[in-house]
Write an enzyme that holds these catalytic residues in place. Structure first.
Site, PDB file in Angstrom:
ATOM      1  N   TYR A  39      -0.866 -18.346  -4.007  1.00  0.00           N
ATOM      2  CA  TYR A  39      -1.458 -19.680  -3.974  1.00  0.00           C
ATOM      3  C   TYR A  39      -2.398 -19.994  -5.129  1.00  0.00           C
ATOM      4  O   TYR A  39      -2.770 -21.152  -5.322  1.00  0.00           O
ATOM      5  CB  TYR A  39      -2.149 -19.893  -2.627  1.00  0.00           C
ATOM      6  CG  TYR A  39      -1.124 -19.953  -1.507  1.00  0.00           C
ATOM      7  CD1 TYR A  39      -0.366 -21.089  -1.298  1.00  0.00           C
ATOM      8  CD2 TYR A  39      -0.881 -18.840  -0.703  1.00  0.00           C
ATOM      9  CE1 TYR A  39       0.595 -21.150  -0.307  1.00  0.00           C
ATOM     10  CE2 TYR A  39       0.089 -18.882   0.295  1.00  0.00           C
ATOM     11  CZ  TYR A  39       0.818 -20.037   0.489  1.00  0.00           C
ATOM     12  OH  TYR A  39       1.790 -20.076   1.456  1.00  0.00           O
ATOM     13  N   PHE A  99      -5.021 -20.233  10.921  1.00  0.00           N
ATOM     14  CA  PHE A  99      -4.240 -21.421  11.276  1.00  0.00           C
ATOM     15  C   PHE A  99      -2.984 -21.461  10.423  1.00  0.00           C
ATOM     16  O   PHE A  99      -2.829 -20.683   9.501  1.00  0.00           O
ATOM     17  CB  PHE A  99      -5.046 -22.709  11.103  1.00  0.00           C
ATOM     18  CG  PHE A  99      -5.690 -22.883   9.762  1.00  0.00           C
ATOM     19  CD1 PHE A  99      -5.008 -23.500   8.727  1.00  0.00           C
ATOM     20  CD2 PHE A  99      -6.989 -22.418   9.529  1.00  0.00           C
ATOM     21  CE1 PHE A  99      -5.604 -23.670   7.482  1.00  0.00           C
ATOM     22  CE2 PHE A  99      -7.593 -22.597   8.285  1.00  0.00           C
ATOM     23  CZ  PHE A  99      -6.896 -23.209   7.258  1.00  0.00           C
TER      24      PHE A  99
END
Length: 412
Positions: free
Chosen positions: A123, A412
């Site tokens: 990322y 999450f």
């Protein structure tokens, strides 16, 4: 080229099965699991790639708030459920989904994007930087040195076991008080509490955990711990491990009491802490801190700045000073030169082209220092922040330092 598109509700089940495939989980999800996950469907917030009418990549984002240094809630675009099927790797699908989602987030007015990275190298190339870290501890209870006769807090407070329904009543208010004071903490919606307590069956193998709350002498709920235990015996001797799933507290007294409670449960000889922040009271609350050994330490919450001005103005600063930052953002909207004027009374940040930069840094490095979890001085020593004026890194270090380390207790 595979078609990247938003997911219509009629395709949600097939998209969910593609998600399971990407995470190497059984793709034949039970009907009740598929129905439970429908609560996550928001039109336009699910993306995917299609090849010959088959979903081969998945991507979902949802609205979130992230607590900045000082307690301000910042609107965030939370990214999750990112997969590419093994048959369609290295075709640029993730890059296309990420670009579309971040552009939409910027248009909505989100200040940052967030995610929990399954793999470290992925990322950074999209402008994300690790902003919080977590540590896992395993406590050898017999070595800890705590009073084996302990039967409850000595401060007038008490600890009570509660069930999932009671957690859904008490937990949201407690957590809201906690997250307003914890940089790096993220919001939890009603669906989060329902899945956490099992009333919405996301997982086929869900088993009811134990929940315990700490109440102060005045009756205020100041802490909650959720844990499970195995059933290990060594011959006729109990040798069980309690694994903490979540522990949040709004006061040090509550945090100390809940950890002491975990280490006082009969038959428990080991306590696994779960993912804890770098400022956690473990292991130093133990008379023998060496009884707690580190069993995991890694990056946790990753942040991507979408709006430099609003991000830098949202947080507080312990020191006073001015900095000009040259932010490099090759793949997104946050690049430019910005002048930050900050003090304990407040901050202003404006784009500028009239003065030279003090520091040059990538948007991912800005994300790492924004929550106070990383040092500009250390990044400069690593060659990841370029000092354009002598002493600028030290000045930035004093400016961005926060009173406590950021921590995100959720995945999450």
């Amino acid at each position: 080229m595979n078609d990247v598109r938003t997911v219509p509700e009629a395709d949600f089940d097939d998209w969910q099965r593609a998600l399971a495939t990407g995470f190497l989980q059984p793709p034949a999800l039970a009907r009740k699991q598929l129905d439970a996950h429908r609560g996550e469907f928001v039109p336009g917030r699910l993306l995917g790639a299609v090849d010959d009418d088959r979903w081969v990549a998945t991507f979902r984002s949802f609205a979130q708030e992230l607590t900045a240094v000082g307690g301000a809630p910042v609107p965030a675009n939370a990214i999750t459920n990112v997969t590419v099927s093994p048959t369609h790797r290295r075709r640029g699908l993730l890059g296309r989904m990420m670009a579309a989602d971040l552009a939409a987030a910027k248009d909505r007015g989100d200040v940052v994007a967030t995610l929990i990275a399954a793999e470290y190298p992925i990322y950074g190339r999209y402008g994300f930087g690790p902003a919080t870290w977590s540590t896992q501890w395993t406590v050898e209870v017999p070595r800890a040195g705590l009073d084996p006769r302990w039967s409850g807090p000595g401060d007038g407070g008490r600890i009570d076991l509660v069930d999932g329904a009671r957690v859904r009543e008490l937990g949201p208010g407690l957590y809201e008080r906690f997250r307003r004071a914890q940089p790096g903490a993220v919001s939890r919606d009603e669906l989060w509490w329902q899945t956490f307590t099992g009333s919405v069956p996301f997982h086929a193998d869900f088993t009811e955990p134990f929940h315990a709350v700490y109440r102060s002498a005045s009756g205020e709920v100041e802490g909650l711990v959720t844990y499970r235990s195995d059933d290990t015996w060594s011959g006729k001797q109990p040798d069980q491990t309690a694994s903490v799933h979540k522990l949040v507290a709004t006061t040090p007294a509550a945090e100390r009491a809940l950890w002491h409670y975990m280490c006082s449960i009969d038959w428990i000889t080991k306590v696994k802490s779960g993912f804890r922040g770098l400022d956690d009271l473990l292991p130093l609350l133990l008379p023998d801190p060496r009884a707690a050994r580190v069993t995991g330490h890694a990056d946790w919450l990753w942040v991507r700045i979408l709006d430099v001005v609003r991000a830098l103005e949202a947080r507080t600063y312990e020191a006073s000073g001015a900095l000009v930052l040259e932010v490099v953002d090759d793949t997104g909207p946050a690049g430019g030169r910005f002048r930050l004027q900050a003090s304990p009374e407040g901050a202003s940040c404006v784009p500028t082209s009239t003065v030279g930069a003090d520091l040059t840094l990538d948007v991912a490095e800005l994300a790492s220092i924004w929550l106070g979890g990383e040092s500009p001085l250390r990044l400069a020593a690593l060659g990841r922040v370029q000092e354009e004026r002598e002493g600028a890194a030290r000045k930035a270090d004093a400016l961005f330092r926060s009173p406590g380390r950021p921590w995100c207790p959720d995945i999450f």
